[in-house]
Scaffold this motif. Structure first.
Motif, PDB file in Angstrom:
ATOM      1  N   TRP A 133       0.827  -1.268   0.067  1.00  0.00           N
ATOM      2  CA  TRP A 133       0.233  -0.049  -0.009  1.00  0.00           C
ATOM      3  C   TRP A 133       1.081   1.189  -0.038  1.00  0.00           C
ATOM      4  O   TRP A 133       0.361   2.357  -0.808  1.00  0.00           O
ATOM      5  CB  TRP A 133      -0.975   0.026   1.191  1.00  0.00           C
ATOM      6  CG  TRP A 133      -1.950  -1.047   1.329  1.00  0.00           C
ATOM      7  CD1 TRP A 133      -2.474  -1.950   0.265  1.00  0.00           C
ATOM      8  CD2 TRP A 133      -2.512  -1.663   2.368  1.00  0.00           C
ATOM      9  NE1 TRP A 133      -3.081  -2.726   0.772  1.00  0.00           N
ATOM     10  CE2 TRP A 133      -3.415  -2.669   2.033  1.00  0.00           C
ATOM     11  CE3 TRP A 133      -2.513  -1.373   3.891  1.00  0.00           C
ATOM     12  CZ2 TRP A 133      -4.050  -3.522   2.833  1.00  0.00           C
ATOM     13  CZ3 TRP A 133      -3.304  -2.113   4.700  1.00  0.00           C
ATOM     14  CH2 TRP A 133      -4.017  -3.272   4.435  1.00  0.00           C
ATOM     15  N   LEU A 134       1.989   1.316   0.749  1.00  0.00           N
ATOM     16  CA  LEU A 134       2.784   2.508   0.903  1.00  0.00           C
ATOM     17  C   LEU A 134       3.851   2.552  -0.031  1.00  0.00           C
ATOM     18  O   LEU A 134       4.380   3.659  -0.324  1.00  0.00           O
ATOM     19  CB  LEU A 134       3.359   2.370   2.258  1.00  0.00           C
ATOM     20  CG  LEU A 134       2.406   2.604   3.471  1.00  0.00           C
ATOM     21  CD1 LEU A 134       3.169   2.473   4.962  1.00  0.00           C
ATOM     22  CD2 LEU A 134       1.585   3.785   3.313  1.00  0.00           C
ATOM     23  N   GLY A 135       4.387   1.465  -0.793  1.00  0.00           N
ATOM     24  CA  GLY A 135       5.273   1.622  -1.750  1.00  0.00           C
ATOM     25  C   GLY A 135       6.529   2.085  -1.235  1.00  0.00           C
ATOM     26  O   GLY A 135       7.071   2.946  -2.146  1.00  0.00           O
ATOM     27  N   CYS A 136       6.820   1.775  -0.171  1.00  0.00           N
ATOM     28  CA  CYS A 136       8.173   2.026   0.275  1.00  0.00           C
ATOM     29  C   CYS A 136       8.724   0.739   1.061  1.00  0.00           C
ATOM     30  O   CYS A 136       8.067  -0.065   1.253  1.00  0.00           O
ATOM     31  CB  CYS A 136       8.096   3.347   1.148  1.00  0.00           C
ATOM     32  SG  CYS A 136       7.060   3.219   2.695  1.00  0.00           S
ATOM     33  N   ASP A 137      10.091   1.082   1.625  1.00  0.00           N
ATOM     34  CA  ASP A 137      10.447   0.147   2.647  1.00  0.00           C
ATOM     35  C   ASP A 137       9.814   0.047   3.842  1.00  0.00           C
ATOM     36  O   ASP A 137       9.501   1.127   4.543  1.00  0.00           O
ATOM     37  CB  ASP A 137      12.062   0.491   2.770  1.00  0.00           C
ATOM     38  CG  ASP A 137      12.993   0.238   1.700  1.00  0.00           C
ATOM     39  OD1 ASP A 137      12.691  -0.771   0.926  1.00  0.00           O
ATOM     40  OD2 ASP A 137      13.793   0.869   1.471  1.00  0.00           O
ATOM     41  N   VAL A 138       9.128  -1.098   4.130  1.00  0.00           N
ATOM     42  CA  VAL A 138       8.639  -1.388   5.673  1.00  0.00           C
ATOM     43  C   VAL A 138       9.006  -2.689   6.290  1.00  0.00           C
ATOM     44  O   VAL A 138       9.223  -3.745   5.402  1.00  0.00           O
ATOM     45  CB  VAL A 138       6.790  -1.291   5.176  1.00  0.00           C
ATOM     46  CG1 VAL A 138       6.285  -1.886   6.564  1.00  0.00           C
ATOM     47  CG2 VAL A 138       6.616  -0.213   4.754  1.00  0.00           C
ATOM     48  N   GLY A 180       9.085   8.630   1.923  1.00  0.00           N
ATOM     49  CA  GLY A 180       8.352   8.354   0.858  1.00  0.00           C
ATOM     50  C   GLY A 180       6.842   8.799   1.293  1.00  0.00           C
ATOM     51  O   GLY A 180       6.465   9.758   1.098  1.00  0.00           O
ATOM     52  N   PRO A 181       6.103   7.927   2.018  1.00  0.00           N
ATOM     53  CA  PRO A 181       4.589   8.252   2.495  1.00  0.00           C
ATOM     54  C   PRO A 181       4.539   9.347   3.469  1.00  0.00           C
ATOM     55  O   PRO A 181       5.257   9.312   4.206  1.00  0.00           O
ATOM     56  CB  PRO A 181       4.074   7.091   2.570  1.00  0.00           C
ATOM     57  CG  PRO A 181       5.302   6.160   3.189  1.00  0.00           C
ATOM     58  CD  PRO A 181       6.464   6.356   2.512  1.00  0.00           C
ATOM     59  N   ALA A 182       3.564  10.207   3.164  1.00  0.00           N
ATOM     60  CA  ALA A 182       3.311  11.121   4.239  1.00  0.00           C
ATOM     61  C   ALA A 182       2.767  10.447   5.568  1.00  0.00           C
ATOM     62  O   ALA A 182       2.151   9.451   5.270  1.00  0.00           O
ATOM     63  CB  ALA A 182       2.197  12.124   3.483  1.00  0.00           C
ATOM     64  N   PRO A 183       2.552  11.274   6.485  1.00  0.00           N
ATOM     65  CA  PRO A 183       2.210  10.641   7.951  1.00  0.00           C
ATOM     66  C   PRO A 183       0.703  10.199   7.602  1.00  0.00           C
ATOM     67  O   PRO A 183       0.357   9.275   8.198  1.00  0.00           O
ATOM     68  CB  PRO A 183       2.222  11.832   8.753  1.00  0.00           C
ATOM     69  CG  PRO A 183       3.522  12.469   8.151  1.00  0.00           C
ATOM     70  CD  PRO A 183       3.559  12.362   6.886  1.00  0.00           C
ATOM     71  N   GLU A 184       0.032  10.871   6.981  1.00  0.00           N
ATOM     72  CA  GLU A 184      -1.478  10.554   6.810  1.00  0.00           C
ATOM     73  C   GLU A 184      -1.700   9.243   6.117  1.00  0.00           C
ATOM     74  O   GLU A 184      -2.656   8.796   6.382  1.00  0.00           O
ATOM     75  CB  GLU A 184      -2.129  11.916   6.386  1.00  0.00           C
ATOM     76  CG  GLU A 184      -1.859  12.411   5.095  1.00  0.00           C
ATOM     77  CD  GLU A 184      -0.707  13.620   5.207  1.00  0.00           C
ATOM     78  OE1 GLU A 184      -0.731  14.300   4.357  1.00  0.00           O
ATOM     79  OE2 GLU A 184      -0.174  13.669   6.389  1.00  0.00           O
ATOM     80  N   VAL A 187       0.493   7.086   6.140  1.00  0.00           N
ATOM     81  CA  VAL A 187       0.652   5.727   6.811  1.00  0.00           C
ATOM     82  C   VAL A 187      -0.254   5.535   7.867  1.00  0.00           C
ATOM     83  O   VAL A 187      -0.933   4.369   8.052  1.00  0.00           O
ATOM     84  CB  VAL A 187       2.052   5.993   7.649  1.00  0.00           C
ATOM     85  CG1 VAL A 187       2.439   4.795   8.587  1.00  0.00           C
ATOM     86  CG2 VAL A 187       3.103   6.334   6.679  1.00  0.00           C
ATOM     87  N   GLU A 188      -0.936   6.459   8.582  1.00  0.00           N
ATOM     88  CA  GLU A 188      -2.067   6.375   9.480  1.00  0.00           C
ATOM     89  C   GLU A 188      -3.283   5.748   8.894  1.00  0.00           C
ATOM     90  O   GLU A 188      -4.019   4.777   9.520  1.00  0.00           O
ATOM     91  CB  GLU A 188      -2.347   7.630  10.059  1.00  0.00           C
ATOM     92  CG  GLU A 188      -1.426   8.337  10.877  1.00  0.00           C
ATOM     93  CD  GLU A 188      -1.111   7.788  12.267  1.00  0.00           C
ATOM     94  OE1 GLU A 188      -1.919   6.757  12.589  1.00  0.00           O
ATOM     95  OE2 GLU A 188      -0.087   8.086  12.827  1.00  0.00           O
ATOM     96  N   ALA A 189      -3.530   6.043   7.537  1.00  0.00           N
ATOM     97  CA  ALA A 189      -4.733   5.608   6.713  1.00  0.00           C
ATOM     98  C   ALA A 189      -4.545   4.030   6.380  1.00  0.00           C
ATOM     99  O   ALA A 189      -5.278   3.174   6.469  1.00  0.00           O
ATOM    100  CB  ALA A 189      -4.997   6.251   5.591  1.00  0.00           C
ATOM    101  N   ALA A 190      -3.227   3.850   6.268  1.00  0.00           N
ATOM    102  CA  ALA A 190      -2.701   2.164   5.940  1.00  0.00           C
ATOM    103  C   ALA A 190      -2.884   1.528   7.456  1.00  0.00           C
ATOM    104  O   ALA A 190      -3.335   0.296   7.129  1.00  0.00           O
ATOM    105  CB  ALA A 190      -1.377   2.238   5.564  1.00  0.00           C
ATOM    106  N   LEU A 191      -2.475   1.964   8.354  1.00  0.00           N
ATOM    107  CA  LEU A 191      -2.614   1.318   9.764  1.00  0.00           C
ATOM    108  C   LEU A 191      -4.142   0.872   9.976  1.00  0.00           C
ATOM    109  O   LEU A 191      -4.667  -0.121  10.421  1.00  0.00           O
ATOM    110  CB  LEU A 191      -1.941   1.945  10.746  1.00  0.00           C
ATOM    111  CG  LEU A 191      -0.420   2.137  10.841  1.00  0.00           C
ATOM    112  CD1 LEU A 191       0.019   2.760  11.933  1.00  0.00           C
ATOM    113  CD2 LEU A 191       0.113   0.804  10.444  1.00  0.00           C
TER     114      LEU A 191
END
Length: 368
Positions: free
Chosen positions: A293-298, A319-323, A325-329
């Motif tokens: 979902w985020l398209g970055c290293d996780v 890469g991804p903005a904080p919002e 990441v929060e939406a992905a969680l």
């Protein structure tokens, strides 16, 4: 077929000189050991290479030459490898995937191109320059290569190992090389090939058993494998999860299941499963979804908790903005439930990676 290695194809590009060293070793009739990029000769009939070390200290694998050459012959048919093929090597010989690809190409008479001297985002252009037909790469390498421009019209097979392509990354790769077949295999340094996904595997599956591989699942859900491709022993280090069984099967600590159609699903490594409240949880399903979902290293790692046993935290690269990441969680909790999801997240920059491109779990746990 013989028990030794053989060198049959040309080398088109070798800026580091590593392929030449490998060629000299093979031509001399010896076995091969590769560690930290250096190639040296060992007793004939043997190959030694390093594991990725994603969840602990790297180990050195010792296997017979035949345990690899048996699959060389099969892959010549599966992937159409022959003297007309050009195989690109995006990684260094320190990666067992690169060593395997180089030796397999030469066994089948294909030409070799070393891309490791070039920046990842320029490797696709060099593949096109040399008329590459086949490439073995990890998902992390694919991600970097797609940051460059253009495609590779000559490419026929893009073979993925060392991790699972996310749906997003697979779609982006297919757009860049639409004429190429994207094939994925699942395995480990100890087992070599276990499964192969020819593009027909359901979502979440790593494909069906590779030819001549038997897969069993024990009462605890741990996969056991029997095949001609298994390693012999550790030449350096050990793993508490690796176990030889009396019936010739090998288990390496992978938890999963096989459905009625023979498709294999991997839940995660036994060594990474943690207890959250009264549940045993693998962080890897959450990890895979967030990376997609985020398209970055996780990476999702566990933090000890005196009340819950452990809490899962998402370690997120740049890469991804904080919002986002929060939406992905939030989405993660909806799909996996609160217990199997990340409790929170932490930005990590630079993101620690192993030479194979996999997250360095031990380093990330130390950061948390």
């Amino acid at each position: 077929m013989g028990k030794g290695l053989r060198w049959r194809g040309p080398v088109l590009a070798d800026d580091r000189g590593t392929i030449r060293h490998l060629q000299e070793t093979v031509t001399a009739g010896g076995g091969v050991r590769v560690g930290e990029g250096a190639v040296c000769a060992i007793a004939p009939g043997w190959i030694e290479c390093a594991t990725s070390g994603s969840s602990g200290a790297p180990k050195r694998i010792r296997r017979t030459v035949v345990s690899w050459t048996t699959s060389f012959a099969l892959n010549a048919k599966i992937f159409g490898l022959d003297a007309r093929s050009v195989v690109a090597l995006p990684g260094t010989m320190a990666q067992s995937l690169t060593l395997y690809a180089a030796l397999e190409a030469q066994w089948n008479g294909a030409a070799l191109v070393d891309l490791s001297v070039h920046r990842g985002d320029r490797q696709l252009a060099h593949m096109a320059r040399w008329g590459t037909t086949h490439v073995y790469a990890t998902p992390a390498q694919v991600e970097v290569m797609l940051k460059g421009q253009g495609g590779c019209p000559s490419l026929r097979y893009w073979i993925i190992g060392g991790g699972r392509l996310s749906a997003d990354l697979r779609a982006r790769l297919a757009l860049r090389v639409p004429q190429a077949r994207i094939m994925q295999f699942y395995g480990a340094s100890e087992t070599s090939f276990i499964t192969l996904d020819r593009g027909d595997a359901p979502e979440g599956s790593v494909g069906r058993a590779y030819p001549q591989v038997e897969i069993a699942v024990d009462a605890a859900g741990e996969l056991r494998v029997k095949s001609p491709y298994l390693f012999t022993e550790y030449a350096l280090g050990s793993s508490p999860d690796t176990c030889w069984h009396a019936d010739g099967f090998l288990s390496i600590g992978e938890i999963g299941h096989v459905d009625a159609q023979g498709f294999v699903y991997i839940r995660g490594r036994k060594g990474r499963i943690v207890q959250v409240l009264d549940h045993l949880v693998s962080p890897e399903p959450a990890e895979a979804r967030l990376a997609d979902w985020l398209g970055c290293d996780v990476a999702v790692v566990a933090q000890p908790d005196p009340l819950r046993g452990a809490r899962l935290w998402a370690m997120v690269g740049e890469g991804p903005a904080p919002e986002a990441v929060e939406a992905a969680l939030v989405r993660l909790r909806q799909e996996l439930g609160a217990v199997a999801s990340a409790h929170g997240w932490q930005r990590v920059a630079p993101f620690p990676l192993l030479p194979t491109g996999k997250p360095d779990i031990r380093a990330l746990e130390a950061r948390l």
